[in-house]
Design an enzyme around this catalytic site. Structure first.
Site, PDB file in Angstrom:
ATOM      1  N   HIS A  44       0.805  -1.187   0.057  1.00 34.30           N
ATOM      2  CA  HIS A  44       0.071  -0.162  -0.141  1.00 34.30           C
ATOM      3  C   HIS A  44       1.032   1.242  -0.059  1.00 34.30           C
ATOM      4  CE1 HIS A  44      -2.868   2.782   2.180  1.00 34.30           C
ATOM      5  NE2 HIS A  44      -3.589   2.492   1.030  1.00 34.30           N
ATOM      6  N   ASP A  61      -0.501   5.521  -6.183  1.00 32.19           N
ATOM      7  CA  ASP A  61      -1.814   6.502  -6.451  1.00 32.19           C
ATOM      8  C   ASP A  61      -1.157   7.534  -7.278  1.00 32.19           C
ATOM      9  OD1 ASP A  61      -3.293   5.108  -4.435  1.00 32.19           O
ATOM     10  OD2 ASP A  61      -2.508   6.311  -3.111  1.00 32.19           O
ATOM     11  N   HIS A  99      -0.864  10.287  -2.909  1.00 31.67           N
ATOM     12  CA  HIS A  99      -2.083   9.767  -2.289  1.00 31.67           C
ATOM     13  C   HIS A  99      -3.425  10.745  -2.604  1.00 31.67           C
ATOM     14  CE1 HIS A  99      -5.224   9.043   0.900  1.00 31.67           C
ATOM     15  NE2 HIS A  99      -5.335   7.765   0.180  1.00 31.67           N
TER      16      HIS A  99
END
Length: 361
Positions: free
Chosen positions: A34, A63, A76
Site C-alpha cells: 500500500h 496512487d 495519495h
C-alpha cells in the site's frame, strides 16, 4: 443523458470486451504494498517501493495525480502540504489555495498547480509523523509513473520474480473537470513500457464511470485488470456523471450491485470493516456476506488496509495502549482472520508482515 465516459466508450468499443476471467481464489492470496512499505518509509517514494519488494510484496501501489503539464505523479492526494516540504519553499507560498475536491473544501498546495520540474524540487515527508516519526523526511524525491515502472522492472529482473503494479487514478471526475484527465495517459504509459505490456497491472478507482471507460479502452490487453474501490457504505460516490452519480456505496455492495460491477471490473476493494466489522469498543465481529456475494458475482475481493500500529488494530490485537506501538503478531493474526473469511489479496502498509501472514498459511 449518457456520461462523458460512456459516449467515448461507445465510440471506441465495437463489441463489449471480455473481462480477464480470473476466478476468485485462483492461486495464493497476494500481498499488495500500500503506497510501498509506507509503515517504514515515506509513502510513494522509490525507497518505499524498494523496501516493499525486498520484503516480499507481490504488487506495489502508486496512487496517481496529475501535474499542471500533464505528468502522472505518485501521491495519495493532489494536496501535498502534508506529504512534502512544499511549505518550506518560499517561492511556492503564493500557490497555497483552497479548492473543493469531491465535495470537500481543502486548503493547501495542489499538484495541478505545479509543473513536474517544480515538483521535482520538493522532497517527501512522512504523512503520519505522530505514529511513524520523521527520520526519513527530506530524503526522497517525488516520482512519476514512468520512473516507478522502470524501477519495478529492474527490481523484478534482479529478484527473478514477477512484481505487479496496481495504480489508483485519484479524483478522476475532478481532474477531468479541469482538463487533466488521466485515463488515456495511464494506458499510454503502460503501453510505452515493455514491462507493463506483459506484467500484471490492476487499475483502481473509487469512481465507476471511468472504470467503464477503461474497460472499453483496454480491449485485448489481458494483463490489465480493473478494481472497483468501495468507500464506507453510507458515502456517496464522487462520480460527476454516469449511471452511479449520486448513489451510495451501499448500493454497489448488494448482490445486484456486485453483478453490475462484474460487467466492467474484475475485483472489488472494500475497506476492512465492510468485510469484518468491529464492535462499538473496537473488537472484531463475524464476517458480513460481502465476500461470499462478491465471489458469487465472479469478483475477487482485495480489501484495504492492514497496518501494524495499535491505532489501526482491533483492540483485542493491540500491544499496550499507546497508539504508535506496533504489534506485528497482532497484525498477522488479523490478516489470518480475513484470509479465513476468503479474501483473494490485501493491501498493507507493512508488506513483510503481510508476506509472513500468507507464508504461515
Amino acid at each position: 443523458m449518457m456520461s462523458k465516459w460512456a459516449v467515448m466508450a461507445l465510440a471506441l468499443a465495437v463489441s463489449g470486451p471480455a473481462l480477464a476471467q480470473e476466478p476468485p481464489r485462483n492461486g495464493p492470496v497476494l500481498v499488495y504494498a500500500h503506497r510501498g512499505a509506507s509503515a517504514l518509509r515515506p509513502e510513494h517514494t522509490l525507497a518505499a517501493y524498494a523496501l516493499a519488494i525486498r520484503d516480499g510484496a507481490d504488487v506495489v501501489e502508486p496512487d496517481l495525480v496529475s501535474t499542471r503539464d500533464g505528468a502522472l505523479v505518485a501521491r495519495h492526494e493532489n494536496e501535498i502540504g502534508s506529504t512534502t516540504d512544499v511549505a518550506q519553499h518560499p517561492e511556492f507560498a503564493s500557490r497555497r489555495t483552497t479548492k473543493v475536491i469531491d465535495g470537500q473544501r481543502i486548503t493547501g498546495w495542489f499538484t495541478e498547480d505545479f509543473t513536474l520540474a517544480e515538483l521535482k524540487t520538493l522532497r517527501a515527508r512522512e504523512r503520519l509523523p505522530e505514529l511513524r516519526g520523521t527520520r526519513w523526511d527530506g530524503q526522497f524525491q517525488l516520482v512519476t509513473l514512468d520512473e516507478i515502472i522502470d524501477f519495478v522492472a529492474a527490481e523484478s529482473a534482479a529478484a527473478h520474480r514477477p512484481i505487479g503494479l496496481i495504480p489508483e487514478i485519484k479524483h478522476p471526475s475532478y481532474f477531468h473537470s479541469i482538463g487533466l484527465p488521466m485515463e488515456d495517459k495511464v494506458l499510454a504509459t503502460l503501453q510505452a513500457h515493455a514491462y507493463t505490456r506483459s506484467a500484471t497491472v490492476t487499475i483502481q478507482s473509487f469512481e465507476t464511470d471511468n472504470l467503464r471507460y477503461l474497460r472499453a479502452r483496454i480491449g485485448d490487453r489481458p494483463n490489465i485488470r480493473l478494481l472497483q474501490l468501495l468507500d464506507n457504505s453510507d458515502a456517496v460516490l464522487p462520480d460527476a456523471t454516469g449511471p452511479d452519480k449520486g448513489k451510495r456505496y451501499a448500493e454497489l455492495e448488494t448482490p445486484q450491485g456486485l453483478k453490475e460491477i462484474a460487467r466492467y471490473a474484475d475485483a472489488i476493494g472494500p475497506g476492512l470493516d465492510s468485510l469484518i466489522p468491529r464492535t462499538a469498543d473496537g473488537r472484531l465481529m463475524t464476517p458480513t456476506p460481502l465476500i461470499q456475494n462478491a465471489h458469487a458475482a465472479g469478483l475477487r475481493v482485495e480489501p484495504y488496509t492492514f497496518r501494524p500500529e495499535n491505532n489501526f488494530l482491533p483492540v483485542d490485537y493491540r500491544k499496550g495502549t499507546a497508539p504508535a506501538t506496533r504489534n506485528d503478531d497482532g497484525m498477522v493474526a488479523v490478516v489470518h482472520k480475513f484470509m479465513d473469511a476468503g479474501v483473494d489479496a490485501f493491501f498493507t502498509d507493512d508488506p513483510a508482515l503481510g508476506r509472513r501472514a500468507v507464508d504461515q498459511r
